[in-house]
Design a protein around this motif. Structure first.
Motif, PDB file in Angstrom:
ATOM      1  N   VAL A  50       0.842  -1.206   0.000  1.00 46.56           N
ATOM      2  CA  VAL A  50       0.000   0.000   0.000  1.00 46.56           C
ATOM      3  C   VAL A  50       0.872   1.250   0.000  1.00 46.56           C
ATOM      4  N   GLY A  51       1.948   1.235   0.788  1.00 47.11           N
ATOM      5  CA  GLY A  51       2.860   2.383   0.820  1.00 47.11           C
ATOM      6  C   GLY A  51       3.527   2.637  -0.521  1.00 47.11           C
ATOM      7  N   LEU A  52       3.955   1.574  -1.197  1.00 50.01           N
ATOM      8  CA  LEU A  52       4.588   1.737  -2.513  1.00 50.01           C
ATOM      9  C   LEU A  52       3.598   2.264  -3.547  1.00 50.01           C
ATOM     10  N   ILE A  53       2.368   1.791  -3.484  1.00 52.64           N
ATOM     11  CA  ILE A  53       1.358   2.247  -4.441  1.00 52.64           C
ATOM     12  C   ILE A  53       0.930   3.683  -4.142  1.00 52.64           C
ATOM     13  N   ALA A  54       0.659   3.968  -2.868  1.00 54.23           N
ATOM     14  CA  ALA A  54       0.215   5.318  -2.486  1.00 54.23           C
ATOM     15  C   ALA A  54       1.313   6.356  -2.691  1.00 54.23           C
ATOM     16  N   GLY A  55       2.568   5.945  -2.587  1.00 54.80           N
ATOM     17  CA  GLY A  55       3.681   6.873  -2.744  1.00 54.80           C
ATOM     18  C   GLY A  55       4.133   7.080  -4.173  1.00 54.80           C
ATOM     19  N   SER A  56       3.399   6.528  -5.120  1.00 48.62           N
ATOM     20  CA  SER A  56       3.751   6.679  -6.540  1.00 48.62           C
ATOM     21  C   SER A  56       3.149   7.965  -7.087  1.00 48.62           C
ATOM     22  N   PRO A  57       3.976   8.975  -7.363  1.00 48.27           N
ATOM     23  CA  PRO A  57       3.441  10.251  -7.844  1.00 48.27           C
ATOM     24  C   PRO A  57       2.997  10.172  -9.304  1.00 48.27           C
ATOM     25  N   THR A  58       2.150  11.117  -9.672  1.00 49.68           N
ATOM     26  CA  THR A  58       1.652  11.219 -11.036  1.00 49.68           C
ATOM     27  C   THR A  58       2.181  12.502 -11.660  1.00 49.68           C
ATOM     28  N   ILE A  59       2.590  12.408 -12.923  1.00 47.23           N
ATOM     29  CA  ILE A  59       2.959  13.584 -13.707  1.00 47.23           C
ATOM     30  C   ILE A  59       1.852  13.775 -14.726  1.00 47.23           C
ATOM     31  N   GLU A  60       1.276  14.970 -14.750  1.00 45.24           N
ATOM     32  CA  GLU A  60       0.181  15.244 -15.680  1.00 45.24           C
ATOM     33  C   GLU A  60       0.388  16.604 -16.340  1.00 45.24           C
ATOM     34  N   ALA A  68       3.156  17.704 -11.021  1.00 47.92           N
ATOM     35  CA  ALA A  68       4.129  16.647 -10.738  1.00 47.92           C
ATOM     36  C   ALA A  68       4.036  16.333  -9.252  1.00 47.92           C
ATOM     37  N   GLY A  69       3.430  15.209  -8.929  1.00 45.17           N
ATOM     38  CA  GLY A  69       3.168  14.898  -7.529  1.00 45.17           C
ATOM     39  C   GLY A  69       2.161  15.895  -6.989  1.00 45.17           C
ATOM     40  N   ARG A  70       2.508  16.556  -5.886  1.00 42.93           N
ATOM     41  CA  ARG A  70       1.610  17.567  -5.309  1.00 42.93           C
ATOM     42  C   ARG A  70       1.855  18.974  -5.850  1.00 42.93           C
ATOM     43  N   ALA A  71       2.957  19.161  -6.561  1.00 43.30           N
ATOM     44  CA  ALA A  71       3.307  20.488  -7.080  1.00 43.30           C
ATOM     45  C   ALA A  71       2.645  20.717  -8.442  1.00 43.30           C
ATOM     46  N   HIS A  72       2.347  21.955  -8.715  1.00 41.85           N
ATOM     47  CA  HIS A  72       1.796  22.304 -10.028  1.00 41.85           C
ATOM     48  C   HIS A  72       2.249  23.703 -10.406  1.00 41.85           C
TER      49      HIS A  72
END
Length: 155
Positions: A50-60, A68-72
């Motif tokens: 769960v930690g590995l999946i939840a800690g996977s950031p998204t780039i959009e 990128a992750g929480r930054a925009h």
């Protein structure tokens, strides 16, 4: 409208490596109670997954913004993105790295994209993002055809 999207999933070897908590917890709890050891092993491994999946950031990349992750950041503040792979990517993450740069780096992803920041008020000179498809990400960032905002003035 989304132009590009990538999730930086953990590498498969990380899921295998974290499976080592299974025998470790069984060894610790077996002298007390084998059932408790097996239950703890399952719970601990599930927590790792769960930690590995939840800690996977998204780039959009959308027509107006890069996330990128929480930054925009709005795309009008972005310069021309450059993609790097192999030894060039290693140099960008190491010797050529500016300490002020904003980073979204994952060790299990080899490619990186360097994106200059054109906003004079931003303390970061560029963003450096890990990407499994760095050329495609750079191309999506550099394609301004779908942008709704004009580029920032270069003063």
């Amino acid at each position: 409208m989304t132009v590009y999207r990538e999730r930086l999933w953990a590498a498969p070897w990380l899921f295998v490596a974290t499976a080592l908590v299974i025998p470790a917890s069984i060894i610790v709890f077996a002298p007390i109670n084998m059932i408790i050891g097996v239950v703890c092993a399952i719970v601990l491994y599930a927590g790792c997954v769960v930690g590995l999946i939840a800690g996977s950031p998204t780039i959009e990349v959308t027509t107006g913004e890069l996330t990128a992750g929480r930054a925009h950041i709005e795309r009008r503040y972005l310069g021309a993105a450059e993609s790097f792979d192999g030894s060039e990517a290693t140099l960008q993450r190491g010797r050529l790295l500016d300490a002020r740069a904003w980073l979204l780096i994952r060790g299990w992803v080899s490619g990186v994209v360097r994106i200059p920041i054109l906003d004079d008020d931003d303390p970061a000179p560029y963003w450096l993002l890990s990407s499994r498809r760095p050329a495609e990400l750079a191309r999506a960032l550099n394609d301004r055809a779908g942008d709704t905002l004009p580029p920032a003035p270069l003063s």
